[in-house]
Design an enzyme around this catalytic site. Sequence first.
Site, mmCIF file in Angstrom:
data_model
loop_
_atom_site.group_PDB
_atom_site.id
_atom_site.type_symbol
_atom_site.label_atom_id
_atom_site.label_comp_id
_atom_site.label_asym_id
_atom_site.label_seq_id
_atom_site.Cartn_x
_atom_site.Cartn_y
_atom_site.Cartn_z
ATOM 1 N N SER A 94 0.836 -1.216 0.030
ATOM 2 C CA SER A 94 -0.020 -0.092 0.114
ATOM 3 C C SER A 94 1.039 1.091 0.064
ATOM 4 O O SER A 94 1.744 1.521 0.915
ATOM 5 C CB SER A 94 -0.775 -0.129 1.256
ATOM 6 O OG SER A 94 -1.446 1.394 1.522
ATOM 7 N N HIS A 106 -1.398 -1.265 -4.101
ATOM 8 C CA HIS A 106 -2.712 -0.867 -3.434
ATOM 9 C C HIS A 106 -2.545 0.489 -3.237
ATOM 10 O O HIS A 106 -1.816 1.109 -2.699
ATOM 11 C CB HIS A 106 -2.774 -1.523 -2.109
ATOM 12 C CG HIS A 106 -3.953 -1.337 -1.363
ATOM 13 N ND1 HIS A 106 -5.019 -2.126 -1.538
ATOM 14 C CD2 HIS A 106 -4.057 -0.564 -0.378
ATOM 15 C CE1 HIS A 106 -6.194 -1.628 -0.937
ATOM 16 N NE2 HIS A 106 -5.633 -0.978 0.121
ATOM 17 N N ASP A 120 -4.688 3.976 -2.058
ATOM 18 C CA ASP A 120 -5.508 4.214 -0.925
ATOM 19 C C ASP A 120 -6.214 5.518 -1.229
ATOM 20 O O ASP A 120 -5.455 6.483 -1.048
ATOM 21 C CB ASP A 120 -5.199 4.314 0.447
ATOM 22 C CG ASP A 120 -4.990 2.823 0.998
ATOM 23 O OD1 ASP A 120 -5.762 2.180 0.722
ATOM 24 O OD2 ASP A 120 -3.851 2.492 1.555
ATOM 25 N N MET A 178 -8.645 8.689 -0.255
ATOM 26 C CA MET A 178 -9.325 8.939 0.809
ATOM 27 C C MET A 178 -10.053 10.601 0.702
ATOM 28 O O MET A 178 -9.019 11.240 -0.122
ATOM 29 C CB MET A 178 -8.554 9.270 2.239
ATOM 30 C CG MET A 178 -7.907 7.705 2.466
ATOM 31 S SD MET A 178 -7.119 7.709 4.264
ATOM 32 C CE MET A 178 -6.459 5.862 4.184
ATOM 33 N N HIS A 194 -8.483 1.277 -3.585
ATOM 34 C CA HIS A 194 -9.368 1.247 -2.527
ATOM 35 C C HIS A 194 -10.102 2.692 -2.263
ATOM 36 O O HIS A 194 -9.447 3.436 -1.726
ATOM 37 C CB HIS A 194 -8.590 0.856 -1.298
ATOM 38 C CG HIS A 194 -9.163 0.446 -0.074
ATOM 39 N ND1 HIS A 194 -8.558 0.479 1.244
ATOM 40 C CD2 HIS A 194 -10.586 0.560 0.151
ATOM 41 C CE1 HIS A 194 -9.645 0.621 2.121
ATOM 42 N NE2 HIS A 194 -10.588 0.669 1.745
ATOM 43 N N MET A 240 -11.915 5.168 -0.420
ATOM 44 C CA MET A 240 -12.604 5.391 0.798
ATOM 45 C C MET A 240 -13.265 6.912 0.847
ATOM 46 O O MET A 240 -12.664 7.709 1.400
ATOM 47 C CB MET A 240 -11.545 5.417 2.067
ATOM 48 C CG MET A 240 -11.184 3.999 2.267
ATOM 49 S SD MET A 240 -9.431 3.975 3.261
ATOM 50 C CE MET A 240 -8.565 3.875 1.795
ATOM 51 N N MET A 277 -11.527 -4.995 6.022
ATOM 52 C CA MET A 277 -10.710 -4.135 6.756
ATOM 53 C C MET A 277 -10.402 -4.418 8.257
ATOM 54 O O MET A 277 -11.266 -5.020 8.699
ATOM 55 C CB MET A 277 -11.378 -2.781 6.958
ATOM 56 C CG MET A 277 -11.480 -1.929 5.506
ATOM 57 S SD MET A 277 -9.733 -1.468 4.773
ATOM 58 C CE MET A 277 -9.009 -0.785 6.170
ATOM 59 N N GLY A 279 -8.518 4.860 7.207
ATOM 60 C CA GLY A 279 -7.907 6.307 7.422
ATOM 61 C C GLY A 279 -6.467 6.518 7.459
ATOM 62 O O GLY A 279 -6.188 7.475 7.113
ATOM 63 N N PHE A 280 -5.952 5.669 8.056
ATOM 64 C CA PHE A 280 -4.543 5.662 8.516
ATOM 65 C C PHE A 280 -3.881 4.493 8.328
ATOM 66 O O PHE A 280 -4.365 3.243 8.906
ATOM 67 C CB PHE A 280 -4.195 6.370 9.851
ATOM 68 C CG PHE A 280 -5.214 7.664 10.068
ATOM 69 C CD1 PHE A 280 -4.789 8.712 9.591
ATOM 70 C CD2 PHE A 280 -6.243 7.604 10.651
ATOM 71 C CE1 PHE A 280 -5.084 9.964 9.668
ATOM 72 C CE2 PHE A 280 -7.031 8.969 10.735
ATOM 73 C CZ PHE A 280 -6.516 9.903 10.135
ATOM 74 N N GLY A 281 -2.388 4.668 8.232
ATOM 75 C CA GLY A 281 -1.512 3.357 8.172
ATOM 76 C C GLY A 281 -1.142 3.054 9.437
ATOM 77 O O GLY A 281 -1.299 4.295 10.221
ATOM 78 N N GLY A 282 -0.333 2.052 9.658
ATOM 79 C CA GLY A 282 0.211 1.856 11.009
ATOM 80 C C GLY A 282 -0.381 1.667 12.097
ATOM 81 O O GLY A 282 0.106 1.479 13.225
ATOM 82 N N ASP A 331 -6.854 -5.852 4.786
ATOM 83 C CA ASP A 331 -5.832 -4.664 4.819
ATOM 84 C C ASP A 331 -6.046 -3.994 6.027
ATOM 85 O O ASP A 331 -6.973 -3.552 6.495
ATOM 86 C CB ASP A 331 -6.827 -3.677 3.654
ATOM 87 C CG ASP A 331 -6.061 -2.211 3.405
ATOM 88 O OD1 ASP A 331 -4.931 -1.901 4.189
ATOM 89 O OD2 ASP A 331 -6.702 -1.411 2.903
ATOM 90 N N GLY A 332 -4.690 -3.504 6.674
ATOM 91 C CA GLY A 332 -4.627 -2.999 7.943
ATOM 92 C C GLY A 332 -3.832 -3.722 8.917
ATOM 93 O O GLY A 332 -4.370 -4.869 9.299
ATOM 94 N N GLY A 333 -2.754 -3.225 9.238
ATOM 95 C CA GLY A 333 -2.217 -3.915 10.561
ATOM 96 C C GLY A 333 -1.424 -5.474 9.985
ATOM 97 O O GLY A 333 -0.967 -6.245 10.746
ATOM 98 N N GLY A 347 0.926 -1.741 4.277
ATOM 99 C CA GLY A 347 1.846 -0.346 4.219
ATOM 100 C C GLY A 347 2.892 -0.132 4.909
ATOM 101 O O GLY A 347 3.995 -0.225 4.339
HETATM 102 C C1 DX5 Z 1 -5.859 2.228 5.708
HETATM 103 C C2 DX5 Z 1 -5.654 1.973 4.414
HETATM 104 C C3 DX5 Z 1 -4.532 0.732 4.349
HETATM 105 C C4 DX5 Z 1 -3.174 1.261 4.924
HETATM 106 C C5 DX5 Z 1 -2.818 0.088 5.699
HETATM 107 O O1 DX5 Z 1 -7.143 3.059 5.915
HETATM 108 O O2 DX5 Z 1 -6.813 1.270 3.734
HETATM 109 O O3 DX5 Z 1 -4.357 0.525 3.070
HETATM 110 O O4 DX5 Z 1 -2.318 1.677 4.002
HETATM 111 O O5 DX5 Z 1 -1.647 0.302 6.536
HETATM 112 P P1 DX5 Z 1 -0.817 -0.538 7.194
HETATM 113 O O6 DX5 Z 1 -0.391 -1.863 6.543
HETATM 114 O O7 DX5 Z 1 0.048 0.281 7.741
HETATM 115 O O8 DX5 Z 1 -1.590 -0.706 8.314
HETATM 116 ZN ZN ZN Z 2 -6.697 0.234 1.704
#
Ligand code: DX5
Ligand code: ZN
Length: 229
Positions: free
Chosen positions: A7, A32, A34, A36, A65, A67, A136, A141-144, A174-176, A196
């Site tokens: 991502s 991927h 994202d 937003m 993706h 959002m 999800m 909304g956010f990475g990490g 997707d996510g974590g 990501g």
């Molecule tokens: C979050 C995004 C993800 C994000 C995942 O809203 O949809 O694609 O980049 O990031 P990580 O892998 O850091 O959780």
């Molecule tokens: Zn995503």
Amino acid sequence: MVELAPSILSADFARLADEVAAAERGGGTVIHVDVMDGHFVPNITLGPPVVKSLRKVTTLPLDCHLMIENPDEFIPEFADAGADWISVHYEACRHLHRTLELIAQHGMQPAVVINPATEVAVLRPILGMVHHVLVMSVNPGFGGQKFIPYSLTKLRQLRELRQELGLSYRIEVDGGVAHDTIVSVVENGGELLVAGNAVFGDGKAEQNARELLDTARKAAEVESWGPVA
Ligand code: DX5
Ligand code: ZN
């Protein structure tokens, strides 16, 4: 088959082409993206112009993706920009069936996403229309962010439903997704693995992608052979 979908949300946007190339060298096979809008999620990222630029630097599928609210309005623009896969949120679509049809009519692969608080069961009527289902495993909304364990139950439910209904959609997460979660994700049915922070977080995308994929593939092999007695 498991695939890694880096991502770009956590990439260095000033060096995007290099970051994508590094993730690709490390074995990433889907990019991927994202998108937003600051309304559906509390963050703003990028849109069709960036997709258009990415299209020039990679032949990998661009997995967009969305959002965003009112995704229907933007589907033609994403098609023109060169997007391959478009996923829309169940929670953002008033007429999900129509939106999925619209994506397919524009020559892209339609997919649906569910937030952590949405049940898999609501997707049953449209599962035959989608290329993949995106679970999800954090609030978008956010990475990490930290992986939400209940997501594993959803992956299993989607795998069972696919068999029951005789369908062929793929299961994306997707996510974590990172070194500490990727084995459970694969064991429970995750196939398209979005990552990501775990890929781009420290400037070593190639190495990170390779290591994640290696771990995921080993877990998938064990899975396909069944549990060791
Ligand atoms: C979050 C995004 C993800 C994000 C995942 O809203 O949809 O694609 O980049 O990031 P990580 O892998 O850091 O959780
Ligand atoms: Zn995503």
